[in-house]
Design an enzyme around this catalytic site. Structure first.
Site: not given
Length: 183
Positions: A44-45, A100-101, A104, A132, A154, A160, A166
């Protein structure tokens, strides 16, 4: 929600400017594509970033969605991403754009690349809102990254913690005591 943030690191205007830049970069990259590229949102990000980028693009794209999780309700990646919901379209011989959000640890991105190329994608391009690198476990990187962020937790603009935050229109750093007390 706002009171649970240590600070705001990216405001709405900064995000909007980078969304336009990402869309223009994609338009340039796929301006001569033989077939309509397929843009994939990892739910969902990525949903807010995905919608904003694809709406800002001039290039036609097909939209599709997946749910891939490696976090659950935790603040740390399990390192084992798994598909919860798969694509509707075939990616065979298609240019795939993963929007993508955050990149990481690299586990999800690595799995997505392997999966799409394994399914016969012609190409695999990654655009991410946040990068990141300090948390990277695998040697992966996005083709276009809007912002590099420090090793802080974050939230906002799709990101989230335990399904909250969100809907914030900006990106902020969650106070440590919020996620450390939920262990």
């Amino acid at each position: 929600m706002h009171n649970n943030l240590e600070k705001i690191i990216l405001n709405e205007e900064q995000i909007a400017a980078k969304v336009k830049e990402a869309a223009a970069w994609l338009d340039n990259k796929f301006k001569d594509a033989q077939y309509t590229p397929i843009a994939i949102c990892v739910l969902k990000g990525s949903v807010f970033f995905f919608c904003d980028v694809t709406r800002a693009m001039q290039t036609p794209v097909h939209l599709d969605f997946m749910r891939v999780s490696s976090y659950g309700n935790s603040s740390k990646s399990s390192g084992m991403p798994h598909i919860i919901m798969d694509l509707s379209y075939s990616v065979q011989d298609r240019d795939v754009i993963l929007i993508e959000d955050i990149v990481d640890s690299g586990y999800t991105l690595s799995k997505m690349k392997e999966l799409m190329l394994g399914r016969g994608a012609k190409s695999f391009t990654v655009v991410t809102l946040l990068n990141k690198p300090s948390r990277r476990k695998l040697p992966v990187k996005a083709d276009f990254s809007c912002f590099e962020v420090a090793n802080e937790f974050v939230v906002g603009y799709g990101l989230d913690y335990a399904e909250q935050y969100r809907n914030l229109p900006y990106i902020g750093v969650l106070k440590r005591e919020i996620y450390e007390t939920d262990k």
